[in-house]
Design a protein around this motif. Structure first.
Motif: not given
Length: 149
Positions: A73-90, A92-99
């Motif tokens: 579960i530790d490995i899966f939670s890290v993979l899920i967290l990385l997936g969520v963070l990559s979506r969050v950065t995407t 944030l990038f779109v919001v920055k471009q829109a602003a």
């Protein structure tokens, strides 16, 4: 010979007993003292394995896979967290471009608007406002004198 006998019949069994006491009682009590969610989840695959080898209760292989998932579960939670963070950065990038696009559009609109419109109106109003009473103003100009006479 007497020291050897004393060492192997008295001191060695006491050392083994102390080590067993340390592992089986003290460390187990410390482990059970504060059970956390991670410790409980890590213990679930062990319980499934014990039930699987007990042979009285048939356990399907899916439960074994659940045990593997819980073990990793530790490995899966890290993979899920990385997936969520990559979506969050995407996002944030779109919001920055829109602003940036909205700021550029607002700048272009502001450039095409007439500037200082309010200030001009205020200046015109101030010029036509009477600073003195009507009686004082009438006597200021030469032709007003003629009009009164």
């Amino acid at each position: 010979m007497k020291q050897w006998w004393r060492k192997w019949t008295y001191e060695v069994p006491l050392a083994i007993g102390d080590a067993l006491w340390e592992v089986l009682v003290v460390q187990l009590a410390a482990l059970l003292d504060r059970p956390t969610a991670r410790k409980v989840i890590a213990f679930i695959p062990v319980a499934i394995l014990v039930l699987a080898y007990y042979h009285r209760i048939p356990i399907p292989p899916e439960l074994m896979l659940v045990g593997d998932f819980l073990a990793y579960i530790d490995i899966f939670s890290v993979l899920i967290l990385l997936g969520v963070l990559s979506r969050v950065t995407t996002i944030l990038f779109v919001v920055k471009q829109a602003a940036a696009c909205i700021a550029a559009l607002a700048g272009a609109v502001a450039a095409h608007l007439p500037r200082h419109r309010r200030q001009r109106r205020a200046a015109i109003r101030a010029r036509f406002k009477p600073n003195r009473f009507e009686d004082d103003r009438a006597l200021d100009r030469p032709w007003d004198q003629v009009a009164i006479a």
